[in-house]
Design a protein around this motif. Structure first.
Motif, PDB file in Angstrom:
ATOM      1  N   LYS A  78      86.570  45.881  22.456  1.00  0.00           N
ATOM      2  CA  LYS A  78      87.873  46.169  23.034  1.00  0.00           C
ATOM      3  C   LYS A  78      87.961  45.528  24.408  1.00  0.00           C
ATOM      4  CE  LYS A  78      89.315  50.292  24.688  1.00  0.00           C
ATOM      5  NZ  LYS A  78      89.816  51.687  24.695  1.00  0.00           N
ATOM      6  N   ILE A  79      89.011  44.764  24.610  1.00  0.00           N
ATOM      7  CA  ILE A  79      89.273  44.150  25.906  1.00  0.00           C
ATOM      8  C   ILE A  79      90.518  44.823  26.481  1.00  0.00           C
ATOM      9  CG2 ILE A  79      89.688  42.010  27.171  1.00  0.00           C
ATOM     10  CD1 ILE A  79      88.544  40.481  24.763  1.00  0.00           C
ATOM     11  N   SER A  80      90.334  45.497  27.591  1.00  0.00           N
ATOM     12  CA  SER A  80      91.440  46.190  28.248  1.00  0.00           C
ATOM     13  C   SER A  80      92.000  45.317  29.362  1.00  0.00           C
ATOM     14  CB  SER A  80      90.958  47.516  28.838  1.00  0.00           C
ATOM     15  OG  SER A  80      90.359  48.314  27.846  1.00  0.00           O
ATOM     16  N   ASP A  81      93.283  45.533  29.670  1.00  0.00           N
ATOM     17  CA  ASP A  81      93.916  44.788  30.772  1.00  0.00           C
ATOM     18  C   ASP A  81      93.611  43.290  30.628  1.00  0.00           C
ATOM     19  OD1 ASP A  81      93.489  44.642  34.381  1.00  0.00           O
ATOM     20  OD2 ASP A  81      95.269  44.276  33.149  1.00  0.00           O
ATOM     21  N   SER A  82      93.956  42.734  29.499  1.00  0.00           N
ATOM     22  CA  SER A  82      93.610  41.340  29.191  1.00  0.00           C
ATOM     23  C   SER A  82      94.118  40.381  30.268  1.00  0.00           C
ATOM     24  CB  SER A  82      94.218  40.939  27.838  1.00  0.00           C
ATOM     25  OG  SER A  82      93.694  41.724  26.805  1.00  0.00           O
ATOM     26  N   GLN A  83      93.296  39.398  30.543  1.00  0.00           N
ATOM     27  CA  GLN A  83      93.634  38.376  31.536  1.00  0.00           C
ATOM     28  C   GLN A  83      93.657  37.002  30.875  1.00  0.00           C
ATOM     29  OE1 GLN A  83      90.709  38.896  34.642  1.00  0.00           O
ATOM     30  NE2 GLN A  83      91.405  40.972  35.118  1.00  0.00           N
ATOM     31  N   LEU A  84      94.363  36.087  31.514  1.00  0.00           N
ATOM     32  CA  LEU A  84      94.464  34.738  30.947  1.00  0.00           C
ATOM     33  C   LEU A  84      93.082  34.117  30.750  1.00  0.00           C
ATOM     34  CD1 LEU A  84      97.529  33.342  32.945  1.00  0.00           C
ATOM     35  CD2 LEU A  84      97.490  34.241  30.600  1.00  0.00           C
ATOM     36  N   GLY A  85      92.170  34.445  31.650  1.00  0.00           N
ATOM     37  CA  GLY A  85      90.819  33.905  31.562  1.00  0.00           C
ATOM     38  C   GLY A  85      90.006  34.464  30.409  1.00  0.00           C
ATOM     39  N   ASP A  86      90.528  35.475  29.729  1.00  0.00           N
ATOM     40  CA  ASP A  86      89.823  36.026  28.563  1.00  0.00           C
ATOM     41  C   ASP A  86      90.034  35.165  27.325  1.00  0.00           C
ATOM     42  OD1 ASP A  86      90.675  39.439  29.521  1.00  0.00           O
ATOM     43  OD2 ASP A  86      88.962  38.187  30.090  1.00  0.00           O
ATOM     44  N   ALA A  87      90.973  34.255  27.389  1.00  0.00           N
ATOM     45  CA  ALA A  87      91.246  33.391  26.239  1.00  0.00           C
ATOM     46  C   ALA A  87      90.006  32.562  25.917  1.00  0.00           C
ATOM     47  CB  ALA A  87      92.425  32.479  26.538  1.00  0.00           C
ATOM     48  N   ALA A  88      89.530  32.691  24.694  1.00  0.00           N
ATOM     49  CA  ALA A  88      88.291  32.020  24.289  1.00  0.00           C
ATOM     50  C   ALA A  88      88.017  32.337  22.828  1.00  0.00           C
ATOM     51  CB  ALA A  88      87.112  32.502  25.142  1.00  0.00           C
ATOM     52  N   MET A  89      86.959  31.724  22.320  1.00  0.00           N
ATOM     53  CA  MET A  89      86.418  32.115  21.020  1.00  0.00           C
ATOM     54  C   MET A  89      85.387  33.201  21.289  1.00  0.00           C
ATOM     55  SD  MET A  89      86.479  31.474  17.726  1.00  0.00           S
ATOM     56  CE  MET A  89      86.677  29.815  17.111  1.00  0.00           C
ATOM     57  N   TYR A  90      85.456  34.268  20.519  1.00  0.00           N
ATOM     58  CA  TYR A  90      84.505  35.361  20.677  1.00  0.00           C
ATOM     59  C   TYR A  90      83.632  35.461  19.430  1.00  0.00           C
ATOM     60  CZ  TYR A  90      86.827  36.907  24.896  1.00  0.00           C
ATOM     61  OH  TYR A  90      87.325  36.978  26.177  1.00  0.00           O
ATOM     62  N   PHE A  91      82.331  35.465  19.653  1.00  0.00           N
ATOM     63  CA  PHE A  91      81.374  35.558  18.564  1.00  0.00           C
ATOM     64  C   PHE A  91      80.625  36.878  18.636  1.00  0.00           C
ATOM     65  CE2 PHE A  91      81.599  31.410  16.719  1.00  0.00           C
ATOM     66  CZ  PHE A  91      81.950  30.542  17.749  1.00  0.00           C
ATOM     67  N   CYS A  92      80.555  37.529  17.502  1.00  0.00           N
ATOM     68  CA  CYS A  92      79.712  38.704  17.343  1.00  0.00           C
ATOM     69  C   CYS A  92      78.351  38.207  16.854  1.00  0.00           C
ATOM     70  CB  CYS A  92      80.362  39.624  16.309  1.00  0.00           C
ATOM     71  SG  CYS A  92      79.466  41.128  15.923  1.00  0.00           S
ATOM     72  N   ALA A  93      77.291  38.795  17.350  1.00  0.00           N
ATOM     73  CA  ALA A  93      75.958  38.339  16.964  1.00  0.00           C
ATOM     74  C   ALA A  93      75.015  39.521  16.815  1.00  0.00           C
ATOM     75  CB  ALA A  93      75.412  37.344  17.978  1.00  0.00           C
ATOM     76  N   TYR A  94      74.009  39.325  15.996  1.00  0.00           N
ATOM     77  CA  TYR A  94      73.059  40.370  15.653  1.00  0.00           C
ATOM     78  C   TYR A  94      71.658  39.808  15.786  1.00  0.00           C
ATOM     79  CZ  TYR A  94      70.151  42.816  12.170  1.00  0.00           C
ATOM     80  OH  TYR A  94      69.136  43.464  11.532  1.00  0.00           O
ATOM     81  N   CYS A  95      70.728  40.630  16.224  1.00  0.00           N
ATOM     82  CA  CYS A  95      69.336  40.222  16.123  1.00  0.00           C
ATOM     83  C   CYS A  95      68.464  41.432  15.869  1.00  0.00           C
ATOM     84  CB  CYS A  95      68.865  39.431  17.333  1.00  0.00           C
ATOM     85  SG  CYS A  95      68.312  40.418  18.723  1.00  0.00           S
ATOM     86  N   THR A  96      67.377  41.170  15.221  1.00  0.00           N
ATOM     87  CA  THR A  96      66.394  42.203  14.980  1.00  0.00           C
ATOM     88  C   THR A  96      65.059  41.727  15.514  1.00  0.00           C
ATOM     89  OG1 THR A  96      65.383  43.597  13.295  1.00  0.00           O
ATOM     90  CG2 THR A  96      65.770  41.310  12.709  1.00  0.00           C
ATOM     91  N   GLY A  97      64.136  42.608  15.659  1.00  0.00           N
ATOM     92  CA  GLY A  97      62.820  42.215  16.117  1.00  0.00           C
ATOM     93  C   GLY A  97      61.934  41.874  14.950  1.00  0.00           C
ATOM     94  N   GLY A  98      60.729  42.270  15.004  1.00  0.00           N
ATOM     95  CA  GLY A  98      59.815  41.982  13.912  1.00  0.00           C
ATOM     96  C   GLY A  98      59.517  40.512  13.809  1.00  0.00           C
ATOM     97  N   SER A  99      59.378  40.008  12.614  1.00  0.00           N
ATOM     98  CA  SER A  99      58.926  38.636  12.409  1.00  0.00           C
ATOM     99  C   SER A  99      59.952  37.606  12.835  1.00  0.00           C
ATOM    100  CB  SER A  99      58.578  38.402  10.937  1.00  0.00           C
ATOM    101  OG  SER A  99      59.725  38.600  10.131  1.00  0.00           O
ATOM    102  N   THR A 100      61.222  37.976  12.960  1.00  0.00           N
ATOM    103  CA  THR A 100      62.237  36.982  13.293  1.00  0.00           C
ATOM    104  C   THR A 100      62.338  36.730  14.793  1.00  0.00           C
ATOM    105  OG1 THR A 100      63.927  38.696  13.240  1.00  0.00           O
ATOM    106  CG2 THR A 100      63.626  37.375  11.259  1.00  0.00           C
ATOM    107  N   LEU A 101      61.601  37.528  15.595  1.00  0.00           N
ATOM    108  CA  LEU A 101      61.465  37.263  17.027  1.00  0.00           C
ATOM    109  C   LEU A 101      62.779  36.952  17.726  1.00  0.00           C
ATOM    110  CD1 LEU A 101      58.153  35.293  17.468  1.00  0.00           C
ATOM    111  CD2 LEU A 101      58.738  37.494  18.388  1.00  0.00           C
ATOM    112  N   GLY A 102      63.802  37.744  17.482  1.00  0.00           N
ATOM    113  CA  GLY A 102      65.006  37.632  18.277  1.00  0.00           C
ATOM    114  C   GLY A 102      65.991  36.588  17.825  1.00  0.00           C
ATOM    115  N   ARG A 103      65.783  35.982  16.672  1.00  0.00           N
ATOM    116  CA  ARG A 103      66.761  35.031  16.136  1.00  0.00           C
ATOM    117  C   ARG A 103      68.120  35.699  16.038  1.00  0.00           C
ATOM    118  NH1 ARG A 103      66.340  32.396  10.054  1.00  0.00           N
ATOM    119  NH2 ARG A 103      68.529  31.780   9.871  1.00  0.00           N
ATOM    120  N   LEU A 104      69.156  35.008  16.530  1.00  0.00           N
ATOM    121  CA  LEU A 104      70.506  35.539  16.492  1.00  0.00           C
ATOM    122  C   LEU A 104      71.239  35.052  15.246  1.00  0.00           C
ATOM    123  CD1 LEU A 104      71.643  35.081  20.201  1.00  0.00           C
ATOM    124  CD2 LEU A 104      71.472  37.250  18.985  1.00  0.00           C
TER     125      LEU A 104
END
Lengths: 116, 114
Positions: A78-104
């Motif tokens: 959620k982006i509140s009080d949106s500003q012109l500078g917020d215009a962009a591409m937004y990526f959601c990303a996930y990582c887990t630990g274990g053998s994948t060592l932080g790969r996004l």
């Protein structure tokens, strides 16, 4: 396999208004981290906010907050009080630990337009 | 504030040529990554690197790709014989000791293969 889905290719918001970007993910892990990255036209990847899966409290960073629903595997921004500078591409990303060592793992992104 | 740097910002090369993309991670970071983003598509993981060896690589990271940390500060990605489909933005990222910490991205190198 870990997958991240952003169902909104594009969103728009009026300046000073609030907008919510959706993200769902699929994992069998219990310990993981979720992130929102912002990519302006310069294409630099900028961290917006992060959430640890073991924390029930939703993360907040100034005007940015998340709604983390672990059971539903949902992580919206959620982006509140949106500003012109917020215009962009937004990526959601996930990582887990274990053998994948932080790969996004990234979603396909949501292009946010902010109208004056 | 320390940041990840990448050079060059834009590289143009002919198909079949070798390219080396350079990254200087944040100085106390120990885990390093390369990602790529083909124009209009999502960011994809290529390889992770820790303790001077590859920790994990994706199916994209075939024999044409290699990484190394030649001098303790630089972290490089080499593409031996570039193809048209290698045209993309390449991002370096790093994070410190705890592997689940936030990854900090460099500004990227735009690679154009003609």
């Amino acid at each position: 396999a870990q997958t991240v889905t952003q169902s909104q290719p594009e969103m728009s918001v009026q300046e000073a208004e609030t907008v919510t970007l959706s993200c769902t993910y699929d994992t069998s892990e219990s310990d993981y981290y979720l992130f929102w990255y912002k990519q302006p036209p310069s294409r630099q990847m900028i961290l917006v906010i992060r959430q640890e899966a073991y924390k029930q409290q939703n993360a907040t960073e100034n005007r940015f907050s998340v709604n983390f629903q672990k059971a539903a595997k949902s992580f919206s921004l959620k982006i509140s009080d949106s500003q012109l500078g917020d215009a962009a591409m937004y990526f959601c990303a996930y990582c887990t630990g274990g053998s994948t060592l932080g790969r996004l793992y990234f979603g396909r992104g949501t292009q946010l337009t902010v109208w004056p | 504030e320390p940041e990840v740097t990448q050079t060059p910002s834009h590289q143009v090369t002919q198909m079949g040529q070798e390219v080396i993309l350079r990254c200087v991670p944040i100085s106390n970071h120990l885990y390093f990554y390369w990602y790529r983003q083909i124009l209009g598509q999502k960011v994809e993981f290529l390889v992770s690197f820790y303790n001077n060896e590859i920790s994990e690589k994706s199916e994209i990271f075939d024999d044409q790709f290699s990484v190394e940390r030649p001098d303790g500060s630089n972290f490089t990605l080499k593409i031996r014989s570039t193809k048209l489909e290698d045209s993309a933005m390449y991002f370096c990222a790093s994070h410190p000791t705890k592997f689940t910490d936030t990854q900090y991205f460099g500004p990227g190198t735009r690679l154009t293969v003609l």
